[in-house]
Design a protein around this motif. Structure first.
Motif, PDB file in Angstrom:
ATOM      1  N   VAL A  87      41.349  38.933  34.754  1.00 19.66           N
ATOM      2  CA  VAL A  87      41.373  40.225  34.312  1.00 19.66           C
ATOM      3  C   VAL A  87      40.001  40.689  33.934  1.00 19.66           C
ATOM      4  N   LEU A  88      39.577  41.881  33.993  1.00 16.81           N
ATOM      5  CA  LEU A  88      38.423  42.541  34.070  1.00 16.81           C
ATOM      6  C   LEU A  88      38.812  43.718  33.290  1.00 16.81           C
ATOM      7  N   ILE A  89      38.116  44.009  32.163  1.00 13.78           N
ATOM      8  CA  ILE A  89      38.255  45.133  31.400  1.00 13.78           C
ATOM      9  C   ILE A  89      36.878  45.690  31.340  1.00 13.78           C
ATOM     10  N   VAL A  90      36.655  46.965  32.134  1.00 11.43           N
ATOM     11  CA  VAL A  90      35.590  47.907  31.919  1.00 11.43           C
ATOM     12  C   VAL A  90      35.531  49.064  31.160  1.00 11.43           C
ATOM     13  N   MET A  91      34.526  48.925  30.146  1.00 12.44           N
ATOM     14  CA  MET A  91      34.453  50.057  29.317  1.00 12.44           C
ATOM     15  C   MET A  91      33.090  50.752  29.472  1.00 12.44           C
ATOM     16  N   THR A  92      33.100  52.091  29.547  1.00 10.56           N
ATOM     17  CA  THR A  92      32.430  52.946  30.236  1.00 10.56           C
ATOM     18  C   THR A  92      32.652  54.527  30.261  1.00 10.56           C
ATOM     19  N   ASP A  93      31.880  55.155  30.306  1.00 13.47           N
ATOM     20  CA  ASP A  93      32.239  56.750  30.343  1.00 13.47           C
ATOM     21  C   ASP A  93      32.611  56.992  31.713  1.00 13.47           C
ATOM     22  N   PHE A  98      33.980  34.695  37.547  1.00 13.27           N
ATOM     23  CA  PHE A  98      35.136  33.944  37.601  1.00 13.27           C
ATOM     24  C   PHE A  98      34.987  32.560  38.309  1.00 13.27           C
ATOM     25  N   ASP A  99      35.650  31.764  37.702  1.00 17.19           N
ATOM     26  CA  ASP A  99      35.846  30.388  38.309  1.00 17.19           C
ATOM     27  C   ASP A  99      36.906  30.518  39.438  1.00 17.19           C
ATOM     28  N   ASP A 158      40.634  42.163  45.814  1.00 16.30           N
ATOM     29  CA  ASP A 158      41.114  41.430  46.938  1.00 16.30           C
ATOM     30  C   ASP A 158      40.944  39.758  46.350  1.00 16.30           C
ATOM     31  N   ALA A 159      39.967  39.675  45.345  1.00 18.84           N
ATOM     32  CA  ALA A 159      39.709  38.410  44.893  1.00 18.84           C
ATOM     33  C   ALA A 159      40.752  37.857  43.843  1.00 18.84           C
ATOM     34  N   GLY A 160      41.687  38.734  43.664  1.00 23.59           N
ATOM     35  CA  GLY A 160      42.779  38.686  42.598  1.00 23.59           C
ATOM     36  C   GLY A 160      42.360  38.987  41.209  1.00 23.59           C
ATOM     37  N   VAL A 161      41.372  40.034  40.998  1.00 19.33           N
ATOM     38  CA  VAL A 161      41.159  40.319  39.816  1.00 19.33           C
ATOM     39  C   VAL A 161      41.695  41.538  39.518  1.00 19.33           C
ATOM     40  N   ILE A 162      42.457  41.485  38.197  1.00 22.04           N
ATOM     41  CA  ILE A 162      42.970  42.916  37.553  1.00 22.04           C
ATOM     42  C   ILE A 162      42.111  43.716  36.964  1.00 22.04           C
ATOM     43  N   ILE A 163      41.968  45.011  36.973  1.00 23.93           N
ATOM     44  CA  ILE A 163      40.899  45.563  36.414  1.00 23.93           C
ATOM     45  C   ILE A 163      41.403  46.661  35.601  1.00 23.93           C
ATOM     46  N   TYR A 164      41.385  46.710  34.184  1.00 21.90           N
ATOM     47  CA  TYR A 164      41.675  47.765  33.196  1.00 21.90           C
ATOM     48  C   TYR A 164      40.452  48.543  33.016  1.00 21.90           C
ATOM     49  N   THR A 165      40.458  49.887  32.766  1.00 22.30           N
ATOM     50  CA  THR A 165      39.168  50.549  32.277  1.00 22.30           C
ATOM     51  C   THR A 165      39.652  51.344  31.086  1.00 22.30           C
ATOM     52  N   ILE A 166      38.600  51.336  30.357  1.00 16.82           N
ATOM     53  CA  ILE A 166      38.929  52.105  28.910  1.00 16.82           C
ATOM     54  C   ILE A 166      37.603  53.312  29.079  1.00 16.82           C
ATOM     55  N   GLY A 167      37.770  54.396  29.079  1.00 15.22           N
ATOM     56  CA  GLY A 167      37.018  55.438  28.802  1.00 15.22           C
ATOM     57  C   GLY A 167      36.519  55.879  27.475  1.00 15.22           C
ATOM     58  N   THR A 201      42.995  50.984  41.937  1.00 20.20           N
ATOM     59  CA  THR A 201      42.690  50.073  42.937  1.00 20.20           C
ATOM     60  C   THR A 201      42.623  48.683  42.381  1.00 20.20           C
ATOM     61  N   GLY A 202      42.442  48.494  41.128  1.00 22.97           N
ATOM     62  CA  GLY A 202      42.534  46.891  40.633  1.00 22.97           C
ATOM     63  C   GLY A 202      43.719  46.469  40.184  1.00 22.97           C
ATOM     64  N   ASN A 203      44.764  47.318  40.509  1.00 30.47           N
ATOM     65  CA  ASN A 203      46.089  46.637  39.825  1.00 30.47           C
ATOM     66  C   ASN A 203      46.194  46.884  38.425  1.00 30.47           C
ATOM     67  N   GLY A 204      45.516  47.618  37.740  1.00 30.19           N
ATOM     68  CA  GLY A 204      45.385  47.538  36.261  1.00 30.19           C
ATOM     69  C   GLY A 204      45.906  49.089  35.803  1.00 30.19           C
ATOM     70  N   LYS A 205      45.284  49.528  34.477  1.00 29.75           N
ATOM     71  CA  LYS A 205      45.513  50.733  33.860  1.00 29.75           C
ATOM     72  C   LYS A 205      44.494  51.267  33.376  1.00 29.75           C
TER      73      LYS A 205
END
Length: 179
Positions: free
Chosen positions: A91-97, A82-83, A114-123, A168-172
């Motif tokens: 926004v970061l979308i993590v797709m993994t098992d 990210f810049d 802490d760097a202002g990135v929101i993290i969504y995860t898709i399992g 932790t990443g304030n996402g879902k």
């Protein structure tokens, strides 16, 4: 991500989900960080969806020769892409098992938050797990990955880790389904 408990495979379903997501975007920049036993930025942030999707098509186990799963490293790699000079939402979308026996994904998620990135995860996958197929040069299944003790290795969906990363990443967290 080669297990077939999500059809056609977890990896192929993730690729389809990413392609579907890009159809819903309206000029937002996207990037692609790949990971297995290592992580790297395959496509830096861009609004050129066609190019990003072309790179996505080539993503597979042959791209990263180191086996394993390093979700924590992947989060750090993506966050670094990210810049920091831009104030827009990151926004970061993590797709993994969700399986990770090598890094601390929660610490990485906290650093990203802490760097202002929101993290969504898709399992992708099932909690019961699925064997990891081994294939020949023609893509035909020749057997299944075995551990040091000779037993077939099951790759299981780790929903708890993915939920914790998202929280932790304030996402879902979302579990991938056919719909």
């Amino acid at each position: 991500m080669l297990a077939e408990d999500v059809k056609p495979t977890r990896l192929d379903r993730a690729k389809l989900e990413i392609a579907d997501l890009t159809e819903r975007l309206d000029g937002d920049e996207i990037g692609l960080a790949l990971f297995s036993g290592a992580s790297f930025v395959q496509v830096p942030l861009t609004s050129d969806y066609l190019t990003a999707l072309n790179y996505l098509d080539s993503a597979g186990p042959q791209v990263i020769s180191r086996p394993g799963t390093v979700i924590g490293d992947a989060i750090r790699t993506a966050t670094a892409a990210f810049d920091d000079s831009l104030d827009n939402q990151k926004v970061l979308i993590v797709m993994t098992d969700g399986e990770d026996h090598e890094t601390d994904p929660l610490a990485a998620a906290q650093e990203a938050a802490d760097a202002g990135v929101i993290i969504y995860t898709i399992g992708f996958g099932t909690p019961d797990g699925e064997p990891i197929p081994e294939t020949n040069e023609y893509g035909e299944i020749t057997g299944y990955k075995r551990g040091q003790n000779g037993e077939v290795v099951l790759s299981k969906l780790d929903q708890n880790t993915l939920q914790s990363i998202a929280q932790t990443g304030n996402g879902k967290y979302y579990q991938a389904t056919a719909g």
